[in-house]
Design a protein around this motif. Structure first.
Motif, PDB file in Angstrom:
ATOM      1  N   SER A  78       0.650   5.806  -2.254  1.00  0.00           N
ATOM      2  CA  SER A  78       1.911   6.387  -2.712  1.00  0.00           C
ATOM      3  C   SER A  78       2.402   7.398  -1.676  1.00  0.00           C
ATOM      4  CB  SER A  78       1.710   7.091  -4.059  1.00  0.00           C
ATOM      5  OG  SER A  78       2.908   7.648  -4.530  1.00  0.00           O
ATOM      6  N   PRO A  79       3.551   7.091  -1.027  1.00  0.00           N
ATOM      7  CA  PRO A  79       4.362   5.871  -1.170  1.00  0.00           C
ATOM      8  C   PRO A  79       3.671   4.658  -0.556  1.00  0.00           C
ATOM      9  CG  PRO A  79       5.196   7.229   0.602  1.00  0.00           C
ATOM     10  CD  PRO A  79       4.119   8.035  -0.048  1.00  0.00           C
ATOM     11  N   PRO A  90      -6.829   3.276 -15.930  1.00  0.00           N
ATOM     12  CA  PRO A  90      -6.132   3.511 -14.664  1.00  0.00           C
ATOM     13  C   PRO A  90      -7.003   3.129 -13.469  1.00  0.00           C
ATOM     14  CG  PRO A  90      -5.869   5.380 -16.146  1.00  0.00           C
ATOM     15  CD  PRO A  90      -6.888   4.489 -16.768  1.00  0.00           C
ATOM     16  N   LEU A  91      -6.339   2.818 -12.376  1.00  0.00           N
ATOM     17  CA  LEU A  91      -7.008   2.407 -11.141  1.00  0.00           C
ATOM     18  C   LEU A  91      -6.790   3.472 -10.079  1.00  0.00           C
ATOM     19  CD1 LEU A  91      -8.394   0.139  -9.373  1.00  0.00           C
ATOM     20  CD2 LEU A  91      -6.072  -0.624  -8.836  1.00  0.00           C
ATOM     21  N   VAL A  92      -7.836   3.795  -9.333  1.00  0.00           N
ATOM     22  CA  VAL A  92      -7.732   4.756  -8.239  1.00  0.00           C
ATOM     23  C   VAL A  92      -7.188   4.034  -7.011  1.00  0.00           C
ATOM     24  CG1 VAL A  92      -8.977   6.345  -6.731  1.00  0.00           C
ATOM     25  CG2 VAL A  92      -9.638   6.110  -9.138  1.00  0.00           C
ATOM     26  N   GLY A  93      -6.074   4.509  -6.475  1.00  0.00           N
ATOM     27  CA  GLY A  93      -5.462   3.892  -5.314  1.00  0.00           C
ATOM     28  C   GLY A  93      -6.178   4.255  -4.031  1.00  0.00           C
ATOM     29  N   LEU A  94      -5.683   3.719  -2.920  1.00  0.00           N
ATOM     30  CA  LEU A  94      -6.320   3.941  -1.635  1.00  0.00           C
ATOM     31  C   LEU A  94      -5.969   5.286  -1.008  1.00  0.00           C
ATOM     32  CD1 LEU A  94      -6.193   0.428   0.030  1.00  0.00           C
ATOM     33  CD2 LEU A  94      -8.078   1.547  -1.128  1.00  0.00           C
ATOM     34  N   ASP A  95      -5.166   6.085  -1.689  1.00  0.00           N
ATOM     35  CA  ASP A  95      -4.963   7.468  -1.259  1.00  0.00           C
ATOM     36  C   ASP A  95      -5.452   8.434  -2.319  1.00  0.00           C
ATOM     37  OD1 ASP A  95      -3.087   6.972  -3.147  1.00  0.00           O
ATOM     38  OD2 ASP A  95      -1.387   7.794  -2.038  1.00  0.00           O
ATOM     39  N   GLY A  96      -6.277   7.931  -3.248  1.00  0.00           N
ATOM     40  CA  GLY A  96      -6.894   8.774  -4.254  1.00  0.00           C
ATOM     41  C   GLY A  96      -6.085   9.000  -5.504  1.00  0.00           C
TER      42      GLY A  96
END
Length: 451
Positions: free
Chosen positions: A248-249, A158-164
């Motif tokens: 997200s979103p 999994p990849l950590v998004g820019l909102d964690g």
């Protein structure tokens, strides 16, 4: 006798079809050692780069998603994308589209080409399609090579998004693909500018360098404290707006605007190049471009397009100023902290807690009450507060934020050490730094229903 002569009179020669001319131009491009070397490099070098960096102990943490290259293979193609949008794609469009017409001027082969094809319009279409085909092949090589290198070296985690929040491997793959597809629009805009420069400036070196120079100017403009609507009206904004896909979103508003503006620039620049190409006098063997025509028929229409785009974007988006405001920064930081706190909790094998029960909030300023808490800068200071179930005391952590003009920020933990200090935690992929120590985030620049 007259009937016999009429019967023997040869039929008028027909222009060569566009598909045949396109194949001919594509073979000419691919036959150049320079193009072959570029294709080979784009399909091999990113994989070697990602594999080499992922195997090192020091990661490019100053690059978006660079700090996660040890954790997932999907960070690699995104690091490559950040580099490609800044340097690689402008240079590639310069070497391909910026030289596709100028090469005939240097070689003096326009007369032979016109005799063979017998249609200036079809020559333009064939050359344009051939150059775009090569550019798409180069972009595909960068994307595929970076992804293969990351997945083979690190794996499909999994990849950590820019909102964690964590993106499942399938979601990470889809959004990575969408990010690469999105940058095709500004790449086409630079390709159109390259075609325009190649037509108007002839064999002049400036025609070859024009896409790279324009891209550099747009990068500098993005760093300046310009209003948000002006930066959105530049075609290069789509090179950085793909960041919003990884929240997200998703923050897709700036990306959609950037793609639309880029496509408008691509069509306008290509149409201008087409009109100027058909008006050219091919009997002048000493043609060396026309700087005056490049300004009047090339530069001024694009400047007008920039003004019109900004005028349309302003009322449609409702954005004003830089788009970076105190409430937006606080909301983005608190959201990212809550997601990453849960990640830290799992890694340290502590009792699970949800974001709703944490009730994380942030209070940010720029070091003084006398300074308005808005706009980019590295002087943002924030205090994050949260609540743990069954614990009366409120937890707090201090962060220093460096917020860029495009909304991306880097949060640097400033205590307490047990929460956001530097220490290693054991993960399935190996030891990794504390996820709350330093992390990337993204501020929604356009007005939203939340704020």
């Amino acid at each position: 006798m007259t009937a016999t002569l009429a019967a023997r009179r040869p039929a008028p020669a027909r222009p060569v079809s566009v598909p045949r001319a396109y194949r001919f131009e594509l073979v000419k491009l691919v036959a150049q050692w320079r193009i072959r070397l570029l294709v080979l490099a784009c399909w091999i070098v990113p994989a070697l780069f990602v594999a080499g960096v992922s195997a090192q102990s020091t990661l490019p943490s100053d690059t978006l998603f660079g700090r996660w290259m040890h954790a997932t293979g999907w960070a690699g193609p995104l690091v490559v994308l950040g580099f490609a949008g800044t340097w690689a794609l402008p240079l590639l469009t310069s070497l391909v589209a910026g030289d596709v017409f100028a090469a005939e001027d240097r070689l003096g082969t326009w007369r032979h080409l016109l005799v063979a094809v017998r249609s200036a319009r079809r020559i333009f279409v064939a050359k344009t399609l051939a150059s775009l085909t090569v550019i798409l092949l180069l972009v595909a090589g960068l994307a595929v090579s970076g992804a293969v290198g990351g997945l083979l070296t690190v794996g499909d985690q999994p990849l950590v998004g820019l909102d964690g929040h964590l993106l499942a491997p399938s979601d990470a793959a889809l959004k990575t693909l969408l990010a690469w597809v999105a940058v095709l629009a500004p790449t086409l805009a630079l390709a159109g500018i390259g075609l325009l420069g190649s037509v108007t400036l002839g064999r002049s070196p400036m025609g070859l360098l024009l896409p790279a120079v324009v891209a550099l100017a747009m990068q500098l403009a993005q760093m300046l404290p310009l209003p948000l609507v002006v930066r959105l009206a530049l075609p290069g904004y789509a090179f950085i707006a793909w960041n919003g896909l990884f929240t997200s979103p998703g923050q897709v508003g700036p990306l959609l605007i950037g793609v639309a503006v880029s496509l408008a620039w691509a069509l306008t620049a290509t149409a201008l190049a087409y009109a100027l190409f058909l008006r050219r006098d091919f009997t002048d063997l000493g043609y060396d471009g026309s700087g005056r025509r490049a300004v009047t028929a090339g530069l001024l229409p694009l400047v007008g397009l920039l003004a019109v785009s900004a005028a349309v974007i302003a009322p449609v988006t409702g954005g004003s100023g830089s788009g970076i405001e105190q409430e937006k920064v606080q909301r983005s930081l608190a959201t990212a902290f809550a997601h990453l706190y849960r990640m830290q909790t799992r890694q340290l094998h502590r009792p699970a807690v949800t974001e709703a029960r944490l009730r994380a909030t942030a209070a940010c300023d720029k070091g003084s009450d006398r300074i308005a808490a808005r706009g980019p800068g590295n002087d943002w200071r924030c205090v994050v507060s949260w609540h743990l179930p069954g614990v009366e005391a409120t937890g707090t952590a201090v962060y220093q934020l460096d917020v860029a003009s495009d909304g991306r920020f880097v949060a640097d933990g400033d205590g307490p050490k047990e929460v956001n200090g530097y220490f290693l935690v054991r993960t399935p992929e190996g030891d990794a730094p504390n996820p709350l120590w330093q992390f990337d985030g993204n501020v929604e620049l356009l007005p939203t229903s939340k704020g």
